[in-house]
Design a protein around this motif. Sequence first.
Motif: not given
Length: 137
Positions: A7-17, A56-63
Amino acid sequence: MKVSADSVPEPPRHGMFSNAVVRGDRFWTSGMHAGGPSGPVGGDDAYRQAKEAFRRVVELVRACGATPADVTVLRVYLTDVDDKAAVGRARSEVFSGEMPCSTLVGVNALVDPGLKVEVEAEGVIAATAASGTPAGS
């Protein structure tokens, strides 16, 4: 290990971060904001943008295998420091009890026009016991 959440968009330039990284029992998130393909989620409302950034932060923290209670440090970037009360209100809907350490920084601009808030987090997985008591207490 790189961590993502559906549910969190990936970085626009995949692989940059990476959106989030886990090393041992520690985790870090990149700065999360309310950017979307049609402009900021929440429009120009700092509270609604902050709610989305914290979501988004919470979703990533849970992931990462952690919970919001495991967050030890937050960094909040605002394009208008006068929005700190609105952002604080959104933050209080996510964090309670023993609050993470925090830094608030006023900036001239964020990555996309119209963004007002960006939030990054770091912490320790399972920093709190199941009872809600901080680890090491």
